[in-house]
Motif scaffolding. Structure first.
Motif, PDB file in Angstrom:
ATOM      1  N   GLU A  80       0.829  -1.204   0.000  1.00 36.24           N
ATOM      2  CA  GLU A  80       0.000   0.000   0.000  1.00 36.24           C
ATOM      3  C   GLU A  80       0.865   1.256   0.000  1.00 36.24           C
ATOM      4  O   GLU A  80       0.641   2.177  -0.779  1.00 36.24           O
ATOM      5  N   PHE A  81       1.852   1.304   0.890  1.00 36.91           N
ATOM      6  CA  PHE A  81       2.775   2.435   0.971  1.00 36.91           C
ATOM      7  C   PHE A  81       4.210   1.918   0.907  1.00 36.91           C
ATOM      8  O   PHE A  81       4.473   0.758   1.226  1.00 36.91           O
ATOM      9  N   GLY A 107       2.881   1.093  12.173  1.00 35.54           N
ATOM     10  CA  GLY A 107       2.423   2.246  11.403  1.00 35.54           C
ATOM     11  C   GLY A 107       3.510   2.961  10.632  1.00 35.54           C
ATOM     12  O   GLY A 107       3.280   4.072  10.141  1.00 35.54           O
ATOM     13  N   LYS A 108       4.676   2.364  10.499  1.00 35.62           N
ATOM     14  CA  LYS A 108       5.763   2.985   9.746  1.00 35.62           C
ATOM     15  C   LYS A 108       5.403   3.042   8.266  1.00 35.62           C
ATOM     16  O   LYS A 108       5.065   2.036   7.655  1.00 35.62           O
ATOM     17  N   GLY A 109       5.465   4.248   7.700  1.00 34.30           N
ATOM     18  CA  GLY A 109       5.125   4.424   6.298  1.00 34.30           C
ATOM     19  C   GLY A 109       3.721   4.925   6.067  1.00 34.30           C
ATOM     20  O   GLY A 109       3.414   5.387   4.969  1.00 34.30           O
ATOM     21  N   GLN A 110       2.854   4.864   7.093  1.00 34.23           N
ATOM     22  CA  GLN A 110       1.488   5.364   6.956  1.00 34.23           C
ATOM     23  C   GLN A 110       1.163   6.404   8.025  1.00 34.23           C
ATOM     24  O   GLN A 110       0.733   7.509   7.703  1.00 34.23           O
ATOM     25  N   PHE A 111       1.346   6.050   9.291  1.00 34.24           N
ATOM     26  CA  PHE A 111       1.105   6.982  10.394  1.00 34.24           C
ATOM     27  C   PHE A 111       2.407   7.571  10.933  1.00 34.24           C
ATOM     28  O   PHE A 111       2.376   8.497  11.734  1.00 34.24           O
ATOM     29  N   ASP A 121       5.584  11.808  13.259  1.00 33.04           N
ATOM     30  CA  ASP A 121       4.216  11.346  13.018  1.00 33.04           C
ATOM     31  C   ASP A 121       3.222  12.502  12.922  1.00 33.04           C
ATOM     32  O   ASP A 121       2.014  12.292  13.065  1.00 33.04           O
ATOM     33  N   GLU A 122       3.700  13.716  12.682  1.00 35.68           N
ATOM     34  CA  GLU A 122       2.826  14.882  12.566  1.00 35.68           C
ATOM     35  C   GLU A 122       3.084  15.582  11.238  1.00 35.68           C
ATOM     36  O   GLU A 122       4.210  15.612  10.736  1.00 35.68           O
ATOM     37  N   GLY A 123       2.018  16.157  10.699  1.00 40.13           N
ATOM     38  CA  GLY A 123       2.143  16.900   9.447  1.00 40.13           C
ATOM     39  C   GLY A 123       2.516  16.040   8.261  1.00 40.13           C
ATOM     40  O   GLY A 123       3.268  16.479   7.380  1.00 40.13           O
ATOM     41  N   ARG A 147       4.174   8.492   2.353  1.00 37.01           N
ATOM     42  CA  ARG A 147       3.681   9.378   3.405  1.00 37.01           C
ATOM     43  C   ARG A 147       4.902   9.963   4.103  1.00 37.01           C
ATOM     44  O   ARG A 147       5.638   9.250   4.807  1.00 37.01           O
ATOM     45  N   LEU A 148       5.114  11.278   3.917  1.00 35.46           N
ATOM     46  CA  LEU A 148       6.318  11.918   4.429  1.00 35.46           C
ATOM     47  C   LEU A 148       5.955  13.161   5.223  1.00 35.46           C
ATOM     48  O   LEU A 148       4.907  13.782   4.995  1.00 35.46           O
ATOM     49  N   CYS A 149       6.847  13.528   6.133  1.00 34.54           N
ATOM     50  CA  CYS A 149       6.691  14.770   6.887  1.00 34.54           C
ATOM     51  C   CYS A 149       7.111  15.946   5.998  1.00 34.54           C
ATOM     52  O   CYS A 149       7.532  15.770   4.854  1.00 34.54           O
ATOM     53  N   ASP A 150       7.000  17.159   6.534  1.00 32.90           N
ATOM     54  CA  ASP A 150       7.311  18.345   5.729  1.00 32.90           C
ATOM     55  C   ASP A 150       8.783  18.376   5.306  1.00 32.90           C
ATOM     56  O   ASP A 150       9.106  18.710   4.160  1.00 32.90           O
ATOM     57  N   LYS A 151       9.672  18.041   6.215  1.00 30.62           N
ATOM     58  CA  LYS A 151      11.101  18.083   5.892  1.00 30.62           C
ATOM     59  C   LYS A 151      11.459  17.045   4.837  1.00 30.62           C
ATOM     60  O   LYS A 151      12.186  17.338   3.871  1.00 30.62           O
ATOM     61  N   CYS A 152      10.951  15.843   4.989  1.00 28.31           N
ATOM     62  CA  CYS A 152      11.238  14.791   4.004  1.00 28.31           C
ATOM     63  C   CYS A 152      10.518  15.058   2.684  1.00 28.31           C
ATOM     64  O   CYS A 152      11.016  14.673   1.618  1.00 28.31           O
ATOM     65  N   SER A 153       9.364  15.724   2.739  1.00 34.31           N
ATOM     66  CA  SER A 153       8.674  16.090   1.501  1.00 34.31           C
ATOM     67  C   SER A 153       9.496  17.097   0.703  1.00 34.31           C
ATOM     68  O   SER A 153       9.528  17.050  -0.534  1.00 34.31           O
ATOM     69  N   THR A 154      10.169  18.002   1.406  1.00 36.27           N
ATOM     70  CA  THR A 154      11.048  18.956   0.720  1.00 36.27           C
ATOM     71  C   THR A 154      12.204  18.232   0.034  1.00 36.27           C
ATOM     72  O   THR A 154      12.598  18.585  -1.087  1.00 36.27           O
ATOM     73  N   LYS A 155      12.741  17.217   0.678  1.00 37.86           N
ATOM     74  CA  LYS A 155      13.819  16.442   0.056  1.00 37.86           C
ATOM     75  C   LYS A 155      13.311  15.673  -1.165  1.00 37.86           C
ATOM     76  O   LYS A 155      14.011  15.568  -2.179  1.00 37.86           O
ATOM     77  N   LEU A 156      12.109  15.141  -1.059  1.00 39.26           N
ATOM     78  CA  LEU A 156      11.555  14.385  -2.183  1.00 39.26           C
ATOM     79  C   LEU A 156      11.353  15.276  -3.401  1.00 39.26           C
ATOM     80  O   LEU A 156      11.577  14.850  -4.541  1.00 39.26           O
TER      81      LEU A 156
END
Length: 239
Positions: A80-81, A107-111, A121-123, A147-156
């Motif tokens: 799924e993720f 919940g690693k990868g989803q929550f 686990d936030e944002g 499913r990534l946090c804000d910092k990891c989303s910036t890296k992606l």
């Protein structure tokens, strides 16, 4: 001669040990010759790593026992993720793999952030990524979700902006309830007005006899006189 007869009395295994100990192991470092060659030994993890596929087709059947072992490991993964490694994001290179059972339970990868080295686990934000990879010398593509946090989303999205998946906002229940109540309030006076107008119209109408009343009364029929009957009789005779 005595030594010759002693050799003859030995069984093959004892004679083999006697030759090894007296003729081969007499030199320094000769014990290395007895060690087994382990350079070609493989563990199950090595076999799975060599025959692993990111995606297996539904109608694809493994041909060897190595492929069967890799397919059995693939069937135990949860698809799924994805879990990603962003350590080389500046080179626009990302590693992806599916969730294991233990990661799904916690919940690693989803929550929890799907980055390998992140535990926030936030944002969290959901991203759809076209994962291009090379497998057994062949280039392949697959759409995966992260499913990534804000910092990891910036890296992606360091070089290219990926597609973000957002949930549709649900309508407010209180607003719908208030709108329905206002509609109901608006409808009530109109219904009363219509009812009153119908009553006035009915009072103005003159009562008309119903069709069923006609069948309730006896039908009045005039009886013919004798002269009329006699004239009809003569008419029938003269025809």
């Amino acid at each position: 001669m005595a030594s010759r007869f002693s050799y003859l009395r030995m069984n093959p295994f004892d004679f083999h040990k006697h030759l090894i100990n007296n003729y081969i192991l007499t030199q320094k470092g000769a014990t290395k010759l007895l060690q087994r060659d382990t350079s070609r030994d493989k563990r199950d993890a090595d076999v799975i790593r060599e025959n692993h596929k990111f995606l297996w087709d539904d109608d694809e059947e493994p041909r060897t026992w190595e492929e069967r072992l890799a397919k059995k490991y693939y069937d135990k993964l949860f698809k799924e993720f994805c879990i990603t490694d962003l350590s080389r994001y500046k080179e626009n290179m990302f590693a992806m793999r599916w969730q294991t059972e233990q990661e799904l339970v916690v919940g690693k990868g989803q929550f929890i952030c799907g980055s390998k080295h992140c535990a926030k686990d936030e944002g969290l934000r959901t991203w759809e990524v076209n994962f291009a990879y090379k497998e057994q010398g062949e280039k392949k593509n697959a759409l995966v979700k992260l499913r990534l946090c804000d910092k990891c989303s910036t890296k992606l999205n360091h070089r290219h902006k990926k597609k973000e998946i957002k949930r549709l906002s649900k309508p407010n229940a209180t607003a719908s309830h208030s709108s329905s109540s206002t509609h109901s309030c608006d409808r009530t006076p109109t219904s009363t007005i219509n009812e009153s107008s119908d009553d006035t119209n009915e009072s103005r109408k003159t009562p008309e006899p119903e069709e069923s009343d006609i069948w309730r009364k006896p039908v009045e029929v005039e009886e013919p006189s004798r002269e009329d009957e006699f004239e009809k009789y003569l008419e029938h005779l003269l025809l």
